[in-house]
Design an enzyme around this catalytic site. Structure first.
Site, mmCIF file in Angstrom:
data_model
loop_
_atom_site.group_PDB
_atom_site.id
_atom_site.type_symbol
_atom_site.label_atom_id
_atom_site.label_comp_id
_atom_site.label_asym_id
_atom_site.label_seq_id
_atom_site.Cartn_x
_atom_site.Cartn_y
_atom_site.Cartn_z
ATOM 1 N N ILE A 91 0.846 -1.201 0.000
ATOM 2 C CA ILE A 91 0.000 0.000 0.000
ATOM 3 C C ILE A 91 0.878 1.246 0.000
ATOM 4 O O ILE A 91 0.568 2.235 -0.654
ATOM 5 C CB ILE A 91 -1.012 0.025 1.174
ATOM 6 C CG1 ILE A 91 -0.319 -0.023 2.523
ATOM 7 C CG2 ILE A 91 -2.014 -1.080 1.070
ATOM 8 C CD1 ILE A 91 -1.270 0.332 3.661
ATOM 9 N N GLY A 92 2.021 1.179 0.697
ATOM 10 C CA GLY A 92 2.925 2.340 0.743
ATOM 11 C C GLY A 92 3.464 2.662 -0.647
ATOM 12 O O GLY A 92 3.577 3.828 -1.014
ATOM 13 N N GLU A 103 -8.013 -20.084 -39.322
ATOM 14 C CA GLU A 103 -8.478 -18.710 -39.492
ATOM 15 C C GLU A 103 -10.009 -18.549 -39.529
ATOM 16 O O GLU A 103 -10.525 -17.539 -39.045
ATOM 17 C CB GLU A 103 -7.887 -18.135 -40.780
ATOM 18 C CG GLU A 103 -6.381 -18.031 -40.714
ATOM 19 C CD GLU A 103 -5.783 -17.624 -42.039
ATOM 20 O OE1 GLU A 103 -5.362 -16.477 -42.166
ATOM 21 O OE2 GLU A 103 -5.742 -18.462 -42.947
HETATM 22 C C1 LIG Z 1 1.221 -5.165 -14.075
HETATM 23 C C2 LIG Z 1 0.916 -4.046 -13.130
HETATM 24 C C3 LIG Z 1 -0.404 -3.774 -12.838
HETATM 25 C C4 LIG Z 1 -0.720 -2.720 -11.988
HETATM 26 N N1 LIG Z 1 -2.036 -2.475 -11.745
HETATM 27 C C5 LIG Z 1 -2.374 -1.445 -10.935
HETATM 28 C C6 LIG Z 1 -3.738 -1.172 -10.682
HETATM 29 O O1 LIG Z 1 -4.640 -1.866 -11.161
HETATM 30 N N2 LIG Z 1 -4.025 -0.100 -9.909
HETATM 31 C C7 LIG Z 1 -3.056 0.685 -9.366
HETATM 32 O O2 LIG Z 1 -3.374 1.612 -8.649
HETATM 33 N N3 LIG Z 1 -1.748 0.417 -9.564
HETATM 34 C C8 LIG Z 1 -1.392 -0.613 -10.344
HETATM 35 N N4 LIG Z 1 -0.062 -0.875 -10.574
HETATM 36 C C9 LIG Z 1 0.955 -0.026 -9.962
HETATM 37 C C10 LIG Z 1 1.637 -0.655 -8.714
HETATM 38 O O3 LIG Z 1 1.495 -2.035 -8.688
HETATM 39 C C11 LIG Z 1 1.105 -0.181 -7.416
HETATM 40 O O4 LIG Z 1 1.240 1.198 -7.336
HETATM 41 C C12 LIG Z 1 1.758 -0.841 -6.199
HETATM 42 O O5 LIG Z 1 0.938 -0.700 -5.101
HETATM 43 C C13 LIG Z 1 3.126 -0.297 -5.865
HETATM 44 O O6 LIG Z 1 3.637 -0.994 -4.734
HETATM 45 P P1 LIG Z 1 5.116 -1.572 -4.676
HETATM 46 O O7 LIG Z 1 5.303 -2.078 -3.311
HETATM 47 O O8 LIG Z 1 5.362 -2.544 -5.728
HETATM 48 O O9 LIG Z 1 5.939 -0.258 -4.972
HETATM 49 P P2 LIG Z 1 7.476 -0.105 -5.242
HETATM 50 O O10 LIG Z 1 7.732 -0.164 -6.689
HETATM 51 O O11 LIG Z 1 8.233 -1.054 -4.404
HETATM 52 O O12 LIG Z 1 7.677 1.364 -4.722
HETATM 53 C C14 LIG Z 1 6.991 2.425 -5.325
HETATM 54 C C15 LIG Z 1 7.389 3.771 -4.765
HETATM 55 O O13 LIG Z 1 6.956 3.906 -3.430
HETATM 56 C C16 LIG Z 1 7.997 4.339 -2.588
HETATM 57 N N5 LIG Z 1 7.782 3.745 -1.285
HETATM 58 C C17 LIG Z 1 7.427 2.471 -1.015
HETATM 59 N N6 LIG Z 1 7.232 2.293 0.301
HETATM 60 C C18 LIG Z 1 7.497 3.500 0.875
HETATM 61 C C19 LIG Z 1 7.467 3.963 2.209
HETATM 62 N N7 LIG Z 1 7.146 3.173 3.220
HETATM 63 N N8 LIG Z 1 7.772 5.262 2.444
HETATM 64 C C20 LIG Z 1 8.117 6.074 1.420
HETATM 65 N N9 LIG Z 1 8.155 5.678 0.138
HETATM 66 C C21 LIG Z 1 7.856 4.415 -0.121
HETATM 67 C C22 LIG Z 1 9.254 3.868 -3.290
HETATM 68 O O14 LIG Z 1 10.362 4.636 -2.957
HETATM 69 C C23 LIG Z 1 8.858 4.000 -4.739
HETATM 70 O O15 LIG Z 1 9.113 5.293 -5.208
HETATM 71 C C24 LIG Z 1 0.293 -1.934 -11.408
HETATM 72 C C25 LIG Z 1 1.623 -2.229 -11.688
HETATM 73 C C26 LIG Z 1 1.937 -3.268 -12.538
HETATM 74 C C27 LIG Z 1 3.367 -3.569 -12.834
#
Ligand SMILES: Cc1cc2nc3c(=O)[nH]c(=O)nc-3n(C[C@H](O)[C@H](O)[C@H](O)COP(=O)(O)OP(=O)(O)OC[C@H]3O[C@@H](n4cnc5c(N)ncnc54)[C@H](O)[C@@H]3O)c2cc1C
Ligand code: FES
Ligand code: FES
EC number: 1.17.1.4
Length: 1348
Positions: free
Chosen positions: A362-363, A1283
């Protein structure tokens, strides 16, 4: 500061591995494939296809439990799984050890065609089974597969294969551990079915009961499930500091204080948890971060605290954990407290796929500050607070409403991190609701989303708004609060008039610029109003439980808020089995299926590379049309691992190439004519280094004017030379003038293109041998002969010294017919010149950008017909978008022209076609090869005639059907026309009239949801229209043990060609199918083969193999007649001793075909495959969302060679066609999309190009084959299948149109004709349902822009 703990370990499939330092840049996928575990595939590298799915198991110290979850290995940084157990497909089951029941089931259910997606599906399902104590429900199974794409099967057989593992009968599941049935057998905990192993004792905790047998020794699958390594249970979680390429440092703090110290030391460090944002930034946007801090295992960021006021959620909590938490809370807390929680639960259902939700935090979502985040509008609406800590340990709280500051900017300093989110409980009469509309319902980012809340206060009989929050994503660079609307609502009485006034305010509150990035401005504006309307209705509905006196909306309006109920998919397959000999006609399983489900099947990228191999990357044009002024390679040369850059001047022989005319350059010399044109190739020691070095080649251009659409090409008369073609029957002019036509209509149909999206991207491995005298290659292609030809041509070698081999390919669909050859040729130049092996595998985005699409088309028609609906004259100007080289565009246009009658008998026809030259990568073959486009134009005006005459389209169709003996507009006579029989049988089986009545009834009771039905026929001509291509060769060897080796010129790409051909050989020799082996396709075994295309391969190669078999049989016959043999092996052996040649080359030419384009007459087709389909859909008129409720398909395939494979082809083609007509939109930087860079492709990855997922297939998907109709012109009386069914998916398009018509009728538009372009995306559907929420922004005849 804590000391860093350095030894990093990982278990892979039960084997302990020490992770060396220096791999911080590496993904888990790269690591696994580097270990030789190539079952895990690279399909996209951006988390969008699921081909790379593996299961990760970790020990959760809070709950003392092992957690098992599916992840995308392509996004998971290697060190993020340190201390965990990774199980890849190789750890699940194996042909030698025995297949896992999941694998066995998938193979035997025909759920694997090309097999490239298959390991990913197995792993998603495997992780689901292992992560659940109880068998999952069917719904959970379907949900867990949402992040896995398959382009071949149409998903139905995959669901069927896995459905057997679902909980189907609760009674069976009580006390799961070792249930005994009365007959003494047991219930398998993994299948939920009585165990087939026969041993009750092993069913306990082993979870999966073996039900399969080893290929090698026939032993039972007796391996225990890989357990969680005990070492990992005991191992302490320790901080890590490791390095990677380019000076990158990876930290893993395991306490908050250490994290804060690190952040103080490295303020610019990038934090990450799931890497689903950061990974994309680094891969696609090429951002580089020096210091990465993985915060996923900091306990303080993972805590959850439920209190009387709300729930505090650690910022590192994964979304799947959040979902579980909220579901638990909803069960435990009073209903009125959890309105926000329920909204989050609903929103998370549509958030990415399972693999992403399992790692994304969520972060990460909040801190990215994306304007299209699905959760941020909800945090804002539900009054959440973010708790932020700085490096000194000071904590502050920021309301979510104030946190988002600008495009990806949030209220956080570089010395701060997000610790947790506090979500307050909702109060009595407080309601929170989520909204999201995307291109595709599942696993897609939002176009517009929203979170809305209202807190009402009772005052007497009325309810007043005490407080409201309205937030939208996707309408501005930041998640937007509709403040004016919130203020307006506050203090007002909740009534219908409030709705009307608020809708006006919201229009002035949410403003979107005309040229806003993302486009779809009118759609987005309409969605804002539609969402608010839905919210208002939803709240009004709920408050009536409390205050029945509140004015109600008419019941038909409830359709606006009824959420989609999604039944589990079901399907029926109905066919006759006509067995001929030992194997022909039987529904045999694809011969490679068992290798594909275990990940053992090898594709080009899996081939072990020779030592000394170099990796190649292409230098691509960045301009649509420009003169190359200079190329500077100085930066590139000093790049890490660089070995060479090769340009046009380095090509040893001819730089000019092209499949029909040589109008392309292998490497551009002076002028580039599209973005993505190849200028050169760089080779380096690794794939990543080659890409980096290629990116550093500086090209200076002088921009030239570009043509970026068919319409611009027509205006500029920009056509490929000599491509104008004409077909003529009767005299259209005379007919129009004669007065016979009661009505004449004129119009235009335009349709967008389509990306092939085969799961395996293009790739070739090229090497030289014998001191550079010979060149060999393994290529992912439908046409090895063309690869051989191109490579010999550019290198100046005789074809006899160049060999191309193809074992199997991960899907082709026409995309690998010609457009793969220049990739092999590009790789061959450095390989030949450096005398070293070179591997060139395209990244998904490059593949999509440079390798061409299905042609977009424009058809301008004029049709004359009688008042009875009989069509008399059809005049058509038809144009396709050829792109910057001719490739196969002429032939595609011709097929479109030849199919322009579809199934209709029209006395007067004139069709004039032209291929447009545009500044786009050359468009190419794609399943149907122009046929569907030609037929779609016709079906469009048939619909229009129906509208004009106020009759049903089906009536008009029937009235104009061709019959036995009809003569087409190119003079071919129809023989054995089964159209009427098919159509009538389908009409009865789908109960069309009843369906029509029920749909009308539904529509009369539902204002905002509409249903529609349609029936569509098809007639697909079978043959290559270039006569010389209708030839095929095969080589058959019989060995002395009675086994048979078949080699032929066709390529196995999932369509089951090798299986069918093996069936033909087995039946020919009267031996079991298992005695026949079909080897790889190779140009040194069968020369000069035509591409595997035009649905012709089973016909042609089956016949060529049969010819070879007959020759051998004829040689064996005298001996067989003289002596008796107990087996074929005995006979073969005896023949050998008699010196009888047991090898034969077979050859086949398709007889009686030929066409003369000068006279426009002839028999271009050997025969026709007929079919028809019925579809019923439901649309949400406020959002454009749709789903297909039912599809019934009927096809005439003669006596099917293999009905199971044919059904798979039909379902796969249909779902691919459904993508074309309703989902998949290719968007280019053109006049229609000014916000995209000119000539650039926006839709170059699964992130923004959406092929159908499992969720998009019809709820009820029935396929039947016409019975009792042998085809005298096909091998063993069969017909071609690849096809023909594709076009039947247009039934979904016309059913959508039928539903829109019902919506427009509510606005008094009756049966008035309206235009709808393909694809009918949610945007087009919604905007065509003209109503009070779209009318402020568009006129009645508004059509969203389309790249054509
Ligand atoms: C295939 C795919 C589908 C997706 N579908 C959706 C969707 O349907 N809806 C949607 O909203 N998003 C979607 N996303 C975007 C993404 O998955 C989300 O935003 C996800 O919640 C990011 O979480 P993460 O932990 O992977 O972030 P990360 O990539 O690990 O981090 C993202 C950013 O957050 C910062 N961060 C993380 N934790 C902290 C913290 N505690 N304090 C300060 N900064 C922090 C990092 O520095 C970085 O800049 C998708 C992405 C992909 C690749
Ligand atoms: S390769 Fe990982 S999701 Fe596509
Ligand atoms: S079998 Fe699924 S992509 Fe080919």
């Amino acid at each position: 500061m804590v000391d860093e703990f350095m030894e990093a370990i990982l278990y892979v499939n039960g084997v302990r591995r020490v992770l060396p330092d220096g791999l911080a840049h590496m993904t888990l996928l790269e690591y696994l494939r580097g270990l030789g575990l190539t079952g895990t595939k690279l399909g996209c590298g951006e988390g969008g296809c699921g081909a790379c799915t593996v299961m990760v198991s970790s020990y959760d110290r809070t709950s003392n439990k092992c957690m098992h979850y599916a992840v995308n290995a392509c996004l998971a940084p290697l060190y993020s799984v340190e201390g965990m157990h990774v199980i890849s497909i190789e750890g699940v089951g194996h042909r030698k050890r025995g297949l896992h029941p999941l694998q066995e089931s998938l193979a035997s259910s025909h759920g694997s065609q090309c097999g490239f997606c298959t390991p990913g599906f197995v792993m998603s399902m495997y992780a689901l089974l292992r992560s659940n104590k109880n068998p999952p429900s069917e719904e959970e199974i379907e949900e867990s597969l949402a992040g896995n794409l398959c382009r071949c099967t149409g998903y139905r057989p995959i669901v069927d294969a896995f459905r057997v593992f679902a909980k189907t009968n609760d009674a069976l599941y009580i006390g799961l551990s070792s249930l005994s049935l009365q007959d003494g057998s047991s219930i398998c905990p993994s299948t939920g079915k009585p165990c087939s192993c026969g041993s009750a004792a092993t069913c306990g905790d082993g979870r999966f009961q073996p039900i399969s047998y080893s290929d090698t020794d026939g032993a039972k699958y007796s391996e225990k499930e890989l357990i969680f390594p005990p070492e990992l249970l005991l191992r302490k979680l320790a901080p890590l500091k490791l390095r990677g390429d380019g000076g990158m440092i990876w930290y893993r703090p395991v306490r908050l204080q250490y994290l804060l110290d690190l952040k103080a030391k490295h303020p610019d460090a990038k934090l990450l948890v799931g890497n689903t944002e950061v990974g994309i930034e680094m891969r696609l946007k090429r951002l580089q971060y020096k210091v990465l801090i993985f915060v996923g295992q900091v306990p303080e960021l993972n805590t959850v605290n439920v209190s009387d006021n709300g729930v505090e959620i650690g910022s590192a909590l994964r979304l799947s954990e959040l979902l579980k938490l909220l579901r638990k809370v909803v069960k435990e807390r009073p209903a009125h407290e959890t309105s926000a929680c329920k909204a989050f639960i609903e929103q998370l259902k549509w958030f990415a796929g399972t693999q992403i939700r399992n790692v994304a935090s969520i972060g990460g979502n909040i801190c990215t500050g994306s304007p299209i985040s699905d959760l941020n509008p909800l945090w804002m609406a539900s009054r959440a607070e973010f708790r932020i800590i700085n490096c000194s340990g000071d904590v502050r709280s920021v309301p979510a409403n104030d946190f988002f500051r600008g495009y990806r900017k949030v209220d956080m300093e570089s010395n701060e991190i997000l610790v947790s989110v506090f979500l307050p409980w909702t109060r009595h009469l407080e309601y929170v609701k989520e909204f999201k509309q995307s291109h595709r319902r599942e696993d897609d980012i939002a176009i517009v989303n929203g979170g809305m809340r209202v807190f009402l206060e009772e005052r007497g009989e009325e309810l007043f708004v005490s407080d409201a929050s309205i937030a939208f994503g996707g309408v501005a660079p930041v998640t937007l609060r509709a403040r004016k609307t919130e203020e307006f609502l506050t203090g007002k009485s909740w009534s219908k008039s409030l709705l009307q006034d608020a809708l006006k305010v919201i229009q002035s509150d949410v403003l979107i610029d005309e040229d806003a990035p993302g486009g779809m401005v009118e759609f987005r504006k309409s969605l804002v109003l539609s969402f608010f309307f839905k919210f208002f209705l939803w709240v009004s509905h709920h408050v009536r439980d409390v205050k029945p006196s509140i004015e109600a909306f008419p019941p038909s309006h409830m359709s606006a808020v009824q959420s989609l109920s999604r039944p589990c998919r079901v399907g029926r397959q109905d066919y006759e089995t006509v067995k001929q000999g030992t194997a022909v006609g039987l529904p045999e399983v694809h011969l490679s299926a068992r290798m594909q489900v275990t990940g053992e099947a090898e594709y080009t990228d899996d081939t072990p590379v020779p030592p000394n191999t170099l990796h190649a990357a292409l230098v691509l044009s960045k301009m649509p049309h420009a003169r190359i002024l200079s190329i500077d390679d100085s930066e590139s040369k000093s790049s890490l691992g660089f070995s060479g850059l090769f340009l046009a001047k380095d090509v040893p022989a001819d730089n000019k190439i092209g499949p029909v005319v040589a109008d392309e350059e292998l490497f551009a010399t002076d002028v580039v004519t599209c973005v993505g044109q190849v200028i050169g190739v760089v080779v380096a020691d690794t794939h990543e280094n080659a890409k980096a070095a290629a990116g550093k080649v500086e090209v200076v251009y002088e921009e030239l004017p570009a043509i970026l659409s068919i319409k611009e090409a027509i205006a500029a008369k920009s056509f490929h030379p000599n491509t104008e073609k004409m077909l003529r029957k009767g005299d259209v002019e005379l007919c129009f003038q004669s007065g016979q036509c009661d009505r004449i209509i004129e119009g235009e149909v335009q349709m967008g293109s389509q990306e092939h999206f085969y799961m395996e991207p293009h790739g070739s491995l090229v090497w030289t041998s014998d001191g550079g005298n010979e060149v060999h290659m393994i290529s992912s292609t439908q046409d090895p002969h063309r690869h051989q030809h191109y490579v010999s041509h550019v290198l100046g070698l005789p074809m006899s010294k160049v060999v191309c081999k193809t074992k199997r390919i991960g899907g082709g669909f026409g995309g690998k017919e010609t457009r793969s050859a220049f990739i092999a040729a590009a790789a061959s130049v450095p390989s030949y010149l450096l005398n070293r092996p070179v591997k060139l595998i395209l990244d998904r985005d490059v593949d999509m950008m440079i390798s061409g699409h299905r042609h977009s088309f424009v058809g301008k028609y004029k049709v004359g017909f009688t008042n009875d609906g009989k069509v008399l004259a059809y005049d058509l100007e038809i144009y396709n978008n050829g792109g910057n080289s001719l490739d196969l565009s002429q032939a595609v246009l011709e097929i479109a022209m030849l199919h322009s009658d579809n199934v209709y008998d029209i006395p007067h026809v004139r069709i004039i076609g032209n291929v447009c030259f545009t500044n786009y990568p050359s468009n190419t073959a794609f399943r149907g090869f122009g046929g569907p486009q030609g037929m779609l134009i016709t079906e469009n005006w048939i619909q229009r005639i129906a509208a004009e005459l106020d009759r049903s389209p089906e009536e008009i169709k029937e009235l104009n059907f061709q019959v036995e003996g009809s003569i087409t507009h190119y003079s071919q006579c129809l023989h054995h026309c089964t159209l009427h029989q098919l159509w009538n049988e389908l009409k009865t089986s789908c109960n069309f009239l009843k369906a029509r009545g029920e749909v009308d009834e539904f529509n009369s009771h539902n204002r905002w949801k509409k249903r529609g039905v349609a029936m569509v026929p098809t007639k697909f001509g079978v043959s290559f229209t270039k006569t010389f291509m209708n030839q095929a060769g095969a080589l058959v060897h019989v060995y002395t043990d009675g086994t048979v080796l078949v080699t032929h010129g066709g390529v196995e790409m999932g369509q089951g060609l090798h299986t069918k051909v093996a069936q033909v050989a087995a039946s020919a020799f009267n031996i079991p199918l298992g005695s026949v082996f079909v080897s790889e396709t190779s140009t040194d075994k069968v020369p000069n083969a035509s591409p595997t295309a035009a649905s012709m391969s089973s016909d042609m190669y089956g016949a060529a193999v049969l010819d070879a078999c007959e020759q051998i049989k004829a040689r064996m016959k005298p001996l067989a007649a003289k002596l008796s043999f107990n087996s074929f092996a005995e006979l073969a052996s005896a023949c050998y001793f008699q010196r009888i040649d047991l090898s034969a080359h077979g050859f086949y030419i398709v007889p009686d075909v030929g066409f003369d384009w000068i006279s426009g007459k002839g028999n271009p087709f050997r025969y026709y495959t007929y079919g028809a389909a019925f579809a019923e859909v439901e649309i949400d008129t406020l959002t454009g969302d749709f789903h297909t409720r039912e599809v019934d398909i009927k096809l005439d395939l003669g006596y099917s060679l293999n009905p199971a494979i044919d059904i798979g082809q039909i379902e796969g083609a249909f779902v691919q066609g459904l993508g074309w007509v309703a989902l998949e939109e290719v968007k280019w930087g053109d006049a229609a999309h000014k916000w995209i860079k000119s000539g650039n492709l926006l839709t170059c990855g699964p992130g923004n190009y959406k092929i159908p997922t499992l969720n998009d297939i019809p709820f009820n998907f029935n396929v039947s084959l016409l019975k009792g109709n042998p085809n005298s012109k096909g091998i063993h009386s069969s017909k071609a299948v690849g096809e023909p069914p594709f076009f039947l998916a247009s039934s979904v398009f016309f059913a959508i149109k039928d539903a829109i018509k019902a919506a427009r009728a509510e606005m008094g538009l009756g049966s008035k004709w309206f235009n709808l372009d393909t694809p009918a995306t949610p945007e087009r559907i919604r905007m065509a349902c003209f109503d009070e929420f779209s009318s402020p922004f568009v006129s009645l005849d508004f059509s969203p822009k389309l790249s054509v």
